[in-house]
Every structure is written in C-alpha cells, then in structure tokens.
Design a protein around this motif. Structure first.
Motif, short mmCIF file in Angstrom:
data_model
loop_
_atom_site.label_atom_id
_atom_site.label_comp_id
_atom_site.label_asym_id
_atom_site.label_seq_id
_atom_site.Cartn_x
_atom_site.Cartn_y
_atom_site.Cartn_z
N LEU A 63 16.63 71.62 29.43
CA LEU A 63 16.49 69.99 29.84
C LEU A 63 17.39 69.51 28.89
CD1 LEU A 63 14.86 68.76 31.84
CD2 LEU A 63 13.14 67.72 29.98
N PHE A 64 17.62 70.13 27.79
CA PHE A 64 18.51 69.74 26.66
C PHE A 64 19.89 69.22 27.11
CE2 PHE A 64 21.53 70.25 23.25
CZ PHE A 64 20.91 69.23 22.07
N LEU A 65 20.49 70.30 27.92
CA LEU A 65 21.64 70.06 28.27
C LEU A 65 21.79 68.84 29.30
CD1 LEU A 65 24.59 70.84 29.69
CD2 LEU A 65 23.02 72.27 31.53
N ILE A 113 13.31 60.19 35.13
CA ILE A 113 13.24 61.43 35.95
C ILE A 113 13.26 62.38 34.67
CG2 ILE A 113 14.49 62.86 37.31
CD1 ILE A 113 15.59 60.31 38.89
N ILE A 114 14.18 62.34 34.00
CA ILE A 114 14.36 63.62 32.82
C ILE A 114 13.05 63.77 32.06
CG2 ILE A 114 15.37 64.49 30.56
CD1 ILE A 114 18.12 63.24 32.01
N ALA A 115 12.60 62.49 31.60
CA ALA A 115 11.31 62.30 30.93
C ALA A 115 10.11 62.82 31.76
CB ALA A 115 11.03 60.86 30.54
N VAL A 116 9.96 62.40 32.87
CA VAL A 116 8.82 62.95 33.71
C VAL A 116 9.08 64.52 33.93
CG1 VAL A 116 7.97 63.11 36.03
CG2 VAL A 116 8.63 60.75 35.35
N VAL A 117 10.10 65.09 34.13
CA VAL A 117 10.24 66.52 34.20
C VAL A 117 10.09 67.00 33.01
CG1 VAL A 117 11.85 68.27 34.68
CG2 VAL A 117 12.07 66.43 36.15
N GLY A 118 10.51 66.71 31.83
CA GLY A 118 10.10 67.02 30.46
C GLY A 118 8.46 67.05 30.21
N PHE A 119 8.01 66.02 30.50
CA PHE A 119 6.45 66.14 30.34
C PHE A 119 5.77 67.21 31.10
CE2 PHE A 119 6.81 61.55 28.80
CZ PHE A 119 6.54 61.88 27.39
N LEU A 120 6.06 67.37 32.31
CA LEU A 120 5.79 68.26 33.26
C LEU A 120 5.82 69.63 32.88
CD1 LEU A 120 6.45 66.73 36.85
CD2 LEU A 120 4.41 66.97 35.85
N CYS A 121 7.05 70.10 32.23
CA CYS A 121 7.57 71.25 31.80
C CYS A 121 7.21 71.38 30.27
CB CYS A 121 8.64 71.55 32.14
SG CYS A 121 9.13 71.54 33.88
N ARG A 122 6.20 70.57 29.65
CA ARG A 122 6.07 70.61 28.20
C ARG A 122 7.01 70.57 27.24
NH1 ARG A 122 1.19 75.17 28.96
NH2 ARG A 122 -0.04 73.95 30.55
N VAL A 124 8.14 68.17 25.13
CA VAL A 124 7.54 66.97 24.65
C VAL A 124 8.65 66.12 24.11
CG1 VAL A 124 5.64 65.99 23.60
CG2 VAL A 124 5.06 68.01 24.60
N ILE A 125 9.26 66.70 22.88
CA ILE A 125 10.24 66.08 22.20
C ILE A 125 11.30 65.36 23.06
CG2 ILE A 125 12.04 66.42 20.44
CD1 ILE A 125 9.99 67.26 18.57
N LEU A 126 11.97 66.06 23.92
CA LEU A 126 13.01 65.72 24.56
C LEU A 126 12.49 64.63 25.62
CD1 LEU A 126 14.90 69.08 25.72
CD2 LEU A 126 15.18 67.55 23.76
N ALA A 127 11.26 64.98 26.31
CA ALA A 127 10.59 63.77 27.17
C ALA A 127 10.62 62.50 26.31
CB ALA A 127 9.25 64.45 27.64
N MET A 128 9.93 62.48 25.34
CA MET A 128 9.78 61.25 24.56
C MET A 128 11.25 60.57 24.26
SD MET A 128 6.82 62.25 21.77
CE MET A 128 6.82 61.01 20.93
N ILE A 129 12.11 61.37 23.81
CA ILE A 129 13.35 60.79 23.68
C ILE A 129 13.88 60.03 24.89
CG2 ILE A 129 15.89 61.33 23.13
CD1 ILE A 129 14.70 63.31 20.91
N ALA A 130 13.86 60.94 25.89
CA ALA A 130 14.30 60.35 27.25
C ALA A 130 13.60 59.21 27.57
CB ALA A 130 14.22 61.36 28.27
N TYR A 366 13.94 69.64 38.47
CA TYR A 366 12.49 70.13 38.29
C TYR A 366 12.67 71.57 38.76
CZ TYR A 366 7.62 71.03 39.44
OH TYR A 366 6.38 71.62 39.63
N ASN A 367 13.57 72.04 39.75
CA ASN A 367 13.58 73.43 40.28
C ASN A 367 14.54 74.31 38.97
OD1 ASN A 367 12.51 72.93 42.55
ND2 ASN A 367 14.14 72.96 43.88
#
Length: 817
Positions: A63-65, A113-122, A124-130, A366-367
């Motif tokens: 997800l970082f990419l 969208i990136i944040a939602v997928v980040g939280f779903l896939c755990r 957390v840090i990347l999702a919080m930033i997004a 997501y995929n």
C-alpha cells in the motif's frame, strides 16, 4: 527496503509540516512561507516520494507504493499551482480556488480509498496518514466555499501526519539501535515482508495500475468540476493537474512494462496523450483568440484503438475491458463537439470516468492487498477460449520472452504502432500556414507520434530488437521535428532549403531501414516503405511542390499499415500462433537470424537458468556463456562428442586450440604432485582472473576425465588453462565440471561482446546462450606461456586485458615467496 519506507514517510511528514506552517500562518497579512518557495519545496518532496515509492515496490507490493505515488502527484500539481499564485498568474478573484479544487476533490477521494483499504488490511500507520491528508484536502475545499471553515482545521490534519510520521521514524530508529529487539507497533516491516513477497510472487498483478487509475480521476475531475459548477471556469490554473497527471501517466506506462503488463501499459500511454491534449487546450487561449478545432478523423481512430484494446483487455479482466469503453465514449464525444474539452458532452463523460476510475481504484487496491478478492471476472473468458482450437491464449514462462536474451520489460511494439496510427491521422487535418496553431495537432503529433514512440523504441532496444528500435526512434524524431516546425509555425510560410536538406537526410536513413526490413518480415517492409511516402510529402511541402491530396493519401496509407501492425502485435502478444501474421522475410540469407527459432536463450541473472545450461552441457550440448571478459563457446570436458561439436561449429584453426577452464584449484588437487611448486604457486597467485596460463601437457589431464576430447583441447605439447573471475561462470563449472572453451566467434572474426552477437554468428550451431547483455570488457584474456617457468622465464602468446607488467609482478612475488 526499510530505508525507502522510512524516506518516503519522513518525506510525507516534512511536506505536511510545511503545509501545516503555511495554513497556520494564512490569516496573517504576509504568509510565513512565500507561495513560490512553498511550491518549489513541494516539487522537490514530490520527486523524493516518487523515488521512494518506486524503489520500495521493486522488492514487494505494498500500500506504501500507492500512497507515496498518490501524494507525489498531489504535491507536484499543488506545488505548481502555488508557484503560479506566487508569480501573479492567478490574479482574478477566485482563480486560486478554481485552480486548486479539482485536484483537492480527486485526492480527497483517492486518499480516502487508500485509507479504507489500509484499515481493512491492518496497515494502520499508512491508513492514518492517508486519512489525515484526505481530511486536510476536504477541509481546504470547504475553505474555498465557506468562511466558517478556518485554515487551522487544515493545519491540524497536517500536524497529525507529522506526528504519525515522527512516531514511525522513532520506531525505526529504536529498531536499529536496539538491534531489532524493540519494535513499536506498526513500524516492524520484517513481519509483513515474507507474506507480501509470497503474495507478489504468486500473481502477476500490475501494482502500478492503482496510481494510473487515480491519475485518470485527476484529469477527469478538472472538466467534471466545471460541468457540475464546482469551479467557475477552465483556465491556465488547472493545467498543472492535467500535465502532472500526463507526465506521471507516462511513468506508470513504463513501470507497467516493467510489471510485464502490455495491455494496461498501452492504455496508460493512450490516456497520457489525452491529458497532455487537455492541458494544451487550456493554454491555447493565451496566444490564439479562436477556439481550438479538432482533427475529427484522429479522434474517431483513437476511439477505435481504445475499443480494440478494450476487447483484448476483456480476455484478461472483463471489468477492466468495460472500464475502457468509457474512453471509447469519451473520444466519440470529443469528435462530435467542435469545441472538444470545453463542451458539455465530453465533460459529462468525464463525470462518468471519474466515478468509474474511483470504483476501479478501490477494486484494484483491495485485490492487491486482501486475501479475499473482489471478483472481476478474471479467467471467465479464458475458460471459454480453452474449448477453442483456433484461439489459444499464450501462457507460461515464454509469455514475455524477449527477442534475444534478457529484458526487464514487456514488449512495447503495440503502443509504438498505435502511436504511428495516431500521428498519421492527426496530420490529415491541414492547418492554415498563417495561423499554424489553429489546430490542436501538436499534442497529437509531438506527444503521440514523438515522445511515446521514443519510449517504444527504447523498450524495443532493451528487448534486443535493434532494427525495430532504430526505426521507432528515427520516426519519433521525424514526427517531433515536423510537428514543431510545420504546425508550430517555426518556419512560417517561407519554406526553407535547410528543412528540405534535413528531410532528405531522414529519407536516406529510412531507405537503409527499408533495405534492412527485407531480411525481417513483410509487414515491417511495408511499414517502413509507407513512411517513406510521408517523408516525401514533407519534402514536397518544404519546397512548395505538394500536389493537392497527396499528403492525405500518404498519411492514410501509412495509418492503415500501422493499424494492421498494431492488431498483429496485439494478437501475437495475447494468442498462440499468428492469427494476423507479420509475414516471412522477403530476402533469405544464410546466417541471418540464425538463432531466433532454434537456439534457447536464458537470462544469466537467474540461478534456474544456470542450472538449465549445466544440464544441457552434461547432456552433450554446447552453449555460449558470459565471462569476466568476452562471451565464449563451451562444452563439458567429459563429453568428447560435445567438445568435437564445439570445435567444428567454431571452424577452429589448428594454431588456435581450445582451452580448459576450471572453477578452483581444488579440481586439480589430485594431480598437484604433477605440477612443479613454482607453477602451482603461480597459478594460485594469478587466479581467478582474465589470465590464461599455457602449461605443459601431462598425465594430470587424465585426472579431469577428458578421455577422447583431450585431442581437441590444447596442442600435443601444452594446454591453456584458466579460472575465470566471474561468479556465473565458476558456478556453472562447479555444476558441470571442467569445460573446454573457445571464443564465441568464427575464426578470424572479432570477439563477441554481447549475447546478440553470439546469436548472429553461432545461433544455429549452439544449443543455448546464457544472456547477460554487454560483456564487462571488450578485450579477451591475456595468454601467458608457462612451459619454461621453472627456468624463470615466461612468454606472452597474447596480451589482453591484463598488461605484461602486472603478470610479471605476480611472478616476481611468487619467486620471492
């Protein structure tokens, strides 16, 4: 890998800190950071983020990419808008908001969208930033339309990003200082690494497609916001978003070729053209009072290319194929409206593209990360085609096999042919020489026919297609120069003698390419020959002698031939067999293309390739392999039939016998007593290196199991022996045993310094070539005569890469010892 992750997140934190300071100081009379300075800093950070994201992605998907590349594009366009504001370009009331809002709306949704997928896939840090950057963008949009929302709300969100980035940095520092004993939650990358690498290795998904889809959202947002009344006008302030999307889209196109995804790479190449054209249209009113007019035939052809690409992409993923149909509708809408991007019809399709791109971004992202996939119909069409005997999908290891040897890229010929089609049909619309910019030909001809074809030529060269790459690059240069001079008004109405001379020079080069294509195939012969018709039309135009309709006829013929090549390349990249054949060579010569059908080629960078070459040698085959100097032809010493075959295929002269190579002196240990101490110590000191030592033939030869093959190696009195300073070669010898070696070229010809040359010279006489690109040196080894070394004298049969002085110095040190 960890370094790139840390660099990327700290870069995001640094940019967020700048923006937090900017928005906290916004109510003041003078901002703390001037707009121009802030824009330049954001551009620098955007390039750093792009580098960190791409470098991290080379090892595993993450997800970082997507986060890094998305914020990189965001800050690139954002920074340029700040620079325009600082330089006084956006002077009118509301201009700054009109410029910013389309980008802010896009990245609010994309980062959400990136944040939602980040939280779903755990993650957390990347999702919080997004999510924090997404909220900051949403608050900034609200600021533009309501004075009730203060700038401190935006600054608070950016401060959250700084705190999360600081937490991550602290976690990484602790992780290294405590030698991996302390790892703060969310900062330990080692646990994710194995799972991600397994996941990325298991599928051939293009992880860069997510960013490409977000870029499609960005360009659609500019025009969709105008239609929906979110922005008041279309003007120069929105060009940064369109052109940033176009530039990054070309980057995504290249990275998609790296991911071996030909169809999506071609799609992103197409959409980048539309982005550059859109930006060009918004700049157009600055120097021309008239509305831009569009070459309708070009847009109709563009919609056909999109439709064909959608059809082939449906074979891979029906959902992606349906998505491309939006762009078919977009090109048709542009062709139907005289003002193109400024009309409501195309802008309505932009709204649909924005929504569809957002949905596709969610599905792809997501995929990539989740174990449970959102169904896209992948494999459904493949299952239907499995029953067909006529159309069979290409699969397996050879799906992206290069023409010769090793390549990091999939084949880009599909895009290069499509660009030829676009460029040729674009210039069917004749412009008024008095007002050469009265058409929007430059983005179609210069970007499509020029820069993207240069990309296709570069990839073709990387895949070993030297002639094709030369043609693509030559035609790209021609389109760029002609598009800028003829349609950019660089030489006005007076045709120049110098322009005619330059065109004649291009025609001479192209004449040579036409001659060479006689030995390639029929399709390429007609492709290069019909481009000669275009060059003739350019020449006649330059000397004021162009007959009416000739240029239209020439471009139509070239466009149709290019379209056939485009279809043929698509069929050949997707299906087995040639449904639309390129044809056989018109002229057959022995030795031309000798190894293209028979000889196996394997990349030297893979251990499995070296093992396969070893198996071929053990079974009595002969192979061309790379070394620490030039390429050589080898056979296993314990296979006399293979050594004889190598001897005959080389047309070896008796005064240039084959030499013997070993991987270490341990292979000679059983016969050590048969060598004099001085000679043994000299061999020990000289190897591994590009030094071949000619030693007296003796009973030690029998210890290597050479048997009948011994008569082909060396002379009755001596044998040249060497340990190469090349890990691939020595590993191969470890697997096979001692090998008989000769240079990979017919006697009397120059040494081979690239695997392509091995194919050209001996491709039909060897069983395989281990491909490693250009050799590290252009000079062969130094051959030293050691038959009289005990008397203190050595001679030189050939002085190669190692000079005499260095060899004599080694001998002197051994003698002192």
């Amino acid at each position: 890998e960890s370094l790139h992750s840390s660099t990327g997140l700290l870069g995001i934190s640094a940019g967020s800190l700048l923006l937090a300071v900017h928005f906290y100081s916004l109510p003041r009379a003078a901002p703390l950071i001037p707009s121009t300075a802030l824009g330049v800093l954001l551009l620098i950070l955007s390039s750093l983020l792009a580098y960190a994201g791409i470098r991290r992605s080379l090892r595993n998907a993450s997800l970082f990419l997507s986060l890094c590349l998305t914020i990189s594009v965001f800050w690139c366009g954002y920074g340029v808008v700040f620079i325009l504001g600082g330089q006084g370009v956006l002077n009118d009331t509301g201009d700054f908001c009109n410029a910013l809002v389309p980008g802010l709306v896009t990245f609010t949704l994309a980062l959400l969208i990136i944040a939602v997928v980040g939280f779903l896939c755990r993650e957390v840090i990347l999702a919080m930033i997004a999510s924090a950057v997404s909220l900051a963008s949403a608050h900034e949009v609200a600021m533009c339309y309501s004075t009730a929302v203060g700038s401190s709300a935006v600054a608070c969100n950016y401060m959250i990003v700084c705190l999360v980035g600081g937490y991550f940095a602290l976690g990484r520092i602790l992780y290294f200082l405590t030698k991996e004993k302390i790892a703060l939650p969310g900062t330990d990358l080692a646990k994710k690494k194995t799972h991600e690498q397994i996941q990325s290795a298991s599928g051939s998904m293009n992880h860069f497609a997510v960013t490409g889809l977000i870029l499609n959202m960005l360009s659609a947002s500019v025009f969709a916001c105008r239609l929906l009344g979110v922005t008041g006008k279309l003007f120069i302030g929105q060009v940064p978003w369109l052109w940033a999307a176009g530039i990054y889209q070309i980057g995504i196109c290249i990275l998609s070729y790296r991911a071996m995804d030909v169809l999506m790479a071609t799609f992103f190449g197409f959409t980048s053209i539309l982005k550059f054209a859109g930006g060009y249209c918004l700049l157009y009113p600055i120097w021309q009072p008239e509305e831009p007019s569009f070459p309708t035939p070009f847009l109709v052809v563009f919609s056909i290319l999109f439709a064909v690409l959608a059809l082939f992409l449906t074979l891979k993923s029906p959902v992606d194929g349906l998505y491309l149909l939006f762009y078919v509708a977009y090109c048709i809408a542009l062709a139907c409206r005289p003002k193109g991007f400024f009309e409501g019809g195309p802008q309505g399709v932009d709204v649909a593209i924005f929504v569809a791109s957002a949905l596709m971004t969610l599905i792809h992202l997501y995929n990539v990360k989740a174990t449970a996939k959102i169904p896209t119909g992948k494999g459904a069409v493949k299952a239907l085609l499995a029953r067909s005997s006529f159309l069979k999908l290409r699969e397996g290891a050879d799906l992206h096999a290069p023409y010769l040897g090793y390549s990091k890229y999939a084949d880009a010929e599909v895009l290069a042919y499509a660009c030829s089609v676009l460029a040729s049909f674009a210039i069917t619309m004749t412009g008024d020489p008095q007002a050469p910019l009265a058409t929007v030909v430059i983005p179609w001809v210069v970007v499509a026919g020029g820069f993207l074809k240069l990309l296709g030529g570069s990839v073709a060269f990387a895949r070993g297609k030297t002639l094709e790459s030369s043609a693509f690059i030559l035609y790209a240069v021609m389109w760029i120069i002609w598009g800028l001079t003829r349609y950019g008004g660089l030489y006005g109405t007076t045709r120049s003698f110098h322009a005619a001379v330059g065109i004649i020079a291009f025609m001479l080069f192209n004449g040579f390419i036409v001659f060479c294509t006689l030995f390639l195939n029929i399709a390429w012969f007609f492709y290069s020959l019909t481009f000669l018709l275009i060059a003739v039309s350019f020449l006649l135009d330059a000397i004021h002698a162009l007959p009416a309709g000739y240029d239209i006829a020439a471009t139509l013929i070239f466009g149709l031939v290019s379209f056939y090549c485009f279809l043929s390349a698509l069929f050949n990249s997707i299906f087995e067999g040639s449904c639309l054949p390129m044809g056989r060579p018109i002229v057959h010569l022995s030795g031309v293309g000798g190894g293209t059908t028979k000889c196996l080629h394997l990349p030297a960078r893979k251990a499995s390739s070296v093992k396969r070459i070893a198996d071929i040698l053990k079974n009595g085959g002969t192979c061309g392999i790379p070394t620490d100097t030039v390429y050589v032809l080898v056979a296993a010493c314990n296979r006399p039939d293979a050594v004889e075959k190598a001897h005959q295929s080389k047309r070896q002269a008796q005064d240039r016998p084959m030499s013997l190579w070993i991987s270490s002196l341990k292979q000679l240990e059983p016969a050590k007593h048969l060598f004099t101490p001085l000679l043994w110590d000299f061999m020990e000191a000289a190897w591994p290196s590009p030094i071949s030592l000619v030693v007296p033939r003796g009973e030690w030869v029998d210890f290597l199991g050479m048997k009948d093959s011994a008569k082909y190696v060396g002379t009755p009195q001596s044998i040249a022996i060497r340990i190469p300073d090349c890990s691939v070669t020595t590993h191969l010898i470890d697997l096979v045993g001692p090998i008989a070696v000769t240079s990979a070229n017919p006697t009397g010809e120059a040494d081979t310094t690239h695997h392509n040359q091995v194919y050209a010279k001996l491709g039909d006489k060897v069983d395989a070539v281990l491909c490693d690109g250009p050799s590290p040196e252009n000079i062969a080894s130094t051959v030293v005569d050691c038959t009289k070394i005990d008397s203190g004298n050595i001679g030189f049969f050939r002085v190669g890469i190692i000079p005499k002085s260095q060899v004599l110095q080694i001998l002197e040190q051994v003698q002192k010892k």
